[in-house]
Design a protein around this motif. Sequence first.
Motif, PDB file in Angstrom:
ATOM      1  N   LEU A   8      38.341   7.880  57.319  1.00  0.00           N
ATOM      2  CA  LEU A   8      38.505   6.909  58.402  1.00  0.00           C
ATOM      3  C   LEU A   8      38.255   5.514  57.854  1.00  0.00           C
ATOM      4  N   THR A   9      39.203   4.622  58.059  1.00  0.00           N
ATOM      5  CA  THR A   9      39.074   3.260  57.551  1.00  0.00           C
ATOM      6  C   THR A   9      39.427   2.260  58.649  1.00  0.00           C
ATOM      7  N   GLY A  10      38.930   1.043  58.497  1.00  0.00           N
ATOM      8  CA  GLY A  10      39.242  -0.001  59.468  1.00  0.00           C
ATOM      9  C   GLY A  10      38.719  -1.345  59.023  1.00  0.00           C
ATOM     10  N   ASP A  11      39.245  -2.392  59.635  1.00  0.00           N
ATOM     11  CA  ASP A  11      38.819  -3.757  59.304  1.00  0.00           C
ATOM     12  C   ASP A  11      37.442  -4.070  59.879  1.00  0.00           C
ATOM     13  N   PHE A  12      37.166  -3.537  61.070  1.00  0.00           N
ATOM     14  CA  PHE A  12      35.888  -3.798  61.728  1.00  0.00           C
ATOM     15  C   PHE A  12      35.384  -2.521  62.392  1.00  0.00           C
ATOM     16  N   ALA A  13      34.081  -2.483  62.651  1.00  0.00           N
ATOM     17  CA  ALA A  13      33.482  -1.349  63.348  1.00  0.00           C
ATOM     18  C   ALA A  13      32.216  -1.820  64.053  1.00  0.00           C
ATOM     19  N   CYS A  14      31.911  -1.170  65.157  1.00  0.00           N
ATOM     20  CA  CYS A  14      30.662  -1.458  65.873  1.00  0.00           C
ATOM     21  C   CYS A  14      30.163  -0.183  66.534  1.00  0.00           C
ATOM     22  N   PHE A  15      29.137   0.406  65.931  1.00  0.00           N
ATOM     23  CA  PHE A  15      28.491   1.598  66.480  1.00  0.00           C
ATOM     24  C   PHE A  15      27.214   1.118  67.156  1.00  0.00           C
ATOM     25  N   THR A  16      27.345   0.732  68.420  1.00  0.00           N
ATOM     26  CA  THR A  16      26.339  -0.067  69.112  1.00  0.00           C
ATOM     27  C   THR A  16      24.994   0.630  69.236  1.00  0.00           C
ATOM     28  N   ARG A  17      23.959  -0.106  68.895  1.00  0.00           N
ATOM     29  CA  ARG A  17      22.587   0.377  69.095  1.00  0.00           C
ATOM     30  C   ARG A  17      22.257   0.286  70.590  1.00  0.00           C
ATOM     31  N   PRO A  18      21.870   1.396  71.224  1.00  0.00           N
ATOM     32  CA  PRO A  18      21.613   1.366  72.668  1.00  0.00           C
ATOM     33  C   PRO A  18      20.416   0.516  73.066  1.00  0.00           C
ATOM     34  N   GLU A  19      19.508   0.256  72.119  1.00  0.00           N
ATOM     35  CA  GLU A  19      18.339  -0.558  72.470  1.00  0.00           C
ATOM     36  C   GLU A  19      18.687  -2.033  72.647  1.00  0.00           C
ATOM     37  N   MET A  20      19.880  -2.437  72.196  1.00  0.00           N
ATOM     38  CA  MET A  20      20.326  -3.813  72.386  1.00  0.00           C
ATOM     39  C   MET A  20      21.035  -3.912  73.732  1.00  0.00           C
ATOM     40  N   LYS A  21      20.404  -4.550  74.701  1.00  0.00           N
ATOM     41  CA  LYS A  21      20.882  -4.504  76.069  1.00  0.00           C
ATOM     42  C   LYS A  21      22.085  -5.416  76.320  1.00  0.00           C
ATOM     43  N   VAL A  22      22.140  -6.555  75.662  1.00  0.00           N
ATOM     44  CA  VAL A  22      23.190  -7.527  75.963  1.00  0.00           C
ATOM     45  C   VAL A  22      24.123  -7.715  74.778  1.00  0.00           C
ATOM     46  N   GLU A  23      23.570  -8.125  73.645  1.00  0.00           N
ATOM     47  CA  GLU A  23      24.409  -8.395  72.484  1.00  0.00           C
ATOM     48  C   GLU A  23      24.788  -7.076  71.804  1.00  0.00           C
ATOM     49  N   ARG A  24      25.944  -7.092  71.147  1.00  0.00           N
ATOM     50  CA  ARG A  24      26.440  -5.906  70.455  1.00  0.00           C
ATOM     51  C   ARG A  24      25.958  -5.939  69.003  1.00  0.00           C
ATOM     52  N   VAL A  25      25.111  -5.005  68.638  1.00  0.00           N
ATOM     53  CA  VAL A  25      24.606  -4.896  67.274  1.00  0.00           C
ATOM     54  C   VAL A  25      24.883  -3.485  66.790  1.00  0.00           C
ATOM     55  N   SER A  26      25.539  -3.364  65.650  1.00  0.00           N
ATOM     56  CA  SER A  26      25.957  -2.056  65.156  1.00  0.00           C
ATOM     57  C   SER A  26      24.862  -1.388  64.326  1.00  0.00           C
ATOM     58  N   TYR A  27      24.877  -0.055  64.330  1.00  0.00           N
ATOM     59  CA  TYR A  27      24.128   0.686  63.326  1.00  0.00           C
ATOM     60  C   TYR A  27      24.730   0.381  61.957  1.00  0.00           C
ATOM     61  N   ASP A  28      23.985   0.661  60.903  1.00  0.00           N
ATOM     62  CA  ASP A  28      24.475   0.421  59.543  1.00  0.00           C
ATOM     63  C   ASP A  28      25.618   1.351  59.169  1.00  0.00           C
ATOM     64  N   VAL A  29      25.629   2.543  59.781  1.00  0.00           N
ATOM     65  CA  VAL A  29      26.575   3.601  59.406  1.00  0.00           C
ATOM     66  C   VAL A  29      27.144   4.220  60.679  1.00  0.00           C
ATOM     67  N   MET A  30      28.309   4.794  60.560  1.00  0.00           N
ATOM     68  CA  MET A  30      28.953   5.481  61.682  1.00  0.00           C
ATOM     69  C   MET A  30      28.039   6.552  62.268  1.00  0.00           C
ATOM     70  N   THR A  31      28.009   6.667  63.588  1.00  0.00           N
ATOM     71  CA  THR A  31      27.192   7.677  64.254  1.00  0.00           C
ATOM     72  C   THR A  31      27.967   8.988  64.385  1.00  0.00           C
ATOM     73  N   PRO A  32      27.257  10.120  64.486  1.00  0.00           N
ATOM     74  CA  PRO A  32      27.948  11.400  64.681  1.00  0.00           C
ATOM     75  C   PRO A  32      28.817  11.429  65.936  1.00  0.00           C
ATOM     76  N   SER A  33      28.364  10.772  67.016  1.00  0.00           N
ATOM     77  CA  SER A  33      29.151  10.781  68.248  1.00  0.00           C
ATOM     78  C   SER A  33      30.471  10.034  68.063  1.00  0.00           C
ATOM     79  N   ALA A  34      30.444   8.915  67.314  1.00  0.00           N
ATOM     80  CA  ALA A  34      31.674   8.171  67.042  1.00  0.00           C
ATOM     81  C   ALA A  34      32.606   8.981  66.146  1.00  0.00           C
ATOM     82  N   ALA A  35      32.024   9.716  65.187  1.00  0.00           N
ATOM     83  CA  ALA A  35      32.830  10.561  64.308  1.00  0.00           C
ATOM     84  C   ALA A  35      33.488  11.689  65.097  1.00  0.00           C
ATOM     85  N   ARG A  36      32.723  12.311  65.998  1.00  0.00           N
ATOM     86  CA  ARG A  36      33.281  13.378  66.829  1.00  0.00           C
ATOM     87  C   ARG A  36      34.448  12.866  67.660  1.00  0.00           C
ATOM     88  N   ALA A  37      34.311  11.650  68.197  1.00  0.00           N
ATOM     89  CA  ALA A  37      35.379  11.079  69.019  1.00  0.00           C
ATOM     90  C   ALA A  37      36.673  10.902  68.230  1.00  0.00           C
TER      91      ALA A  37
END
Length: 221
Positions: A8-37
């Motif tokens: 899986l490749t792409g120019d951008f990615a954002c695997f949003t941390r749920p603890e960030m309520k307003v701003e979008r901050v990604s995890y460092d690496v793809m999450t299993p739920s995003a991979a499953r999707a």
Amino acid sequence: MKTYCLELTGDFACFTRPEMKVERVSYDVMTPSAARACFEAILWKPAIHWHIRKIEVLKPIRWINLRRNEVASVVSTRNVETAMKNGTGTLGLNIENDRQQRAGLFLRDVAYRVHADLEFIPERDSGALANKYYEMFERRANRGQCINQPYLGCREFAAHFRLVTDPATEPAPIDETRELGFMLYDLDFTQPADPAPRFFRARLENGVVNVPARDSEEIRG
């Protein structure tokens, strides 16, 4: 079960941390739920279930700050139900009134190699064999077909995919090891009306995140 591997490749990615309520901050690496999707975007049926086993990071982890326009509200569920019942209704949103800007810390220039098991659930398709679904997925993945466009966390960040038939011949993941902290594993849909998030302590080991089984003690609510 049968194991498959997708690149899986792409120019951008954002695997949003749920603890960030307003701003979008990604995890460092793809999450299993995003991979499953991404696997489900190629093939999903009630009689199958995808289990993510391993995520390999193929490019250095790089970041980018972006500010995006978003819509602050959503269409009312009640209005949707009324429109479905009556065959007509007003479901639009005025984006000029609802537009707002949000900052985001996203990943850029990403590439992953994801390994997943395809589980066939016989009681949901009596008389069928697992090979039916194996062949269906292989055919669709080889042709680049999908139910909806796979994406990397956010729908606007499209993922390009390739079925990897022999992972042993592919380039090695990045040479990096570090703790990633608690990461979203997936949602538990035992109660469909109120799905509960599940987490696990993720670690990047020589560019690889090994994902525990759903029933593992490592998965926490």
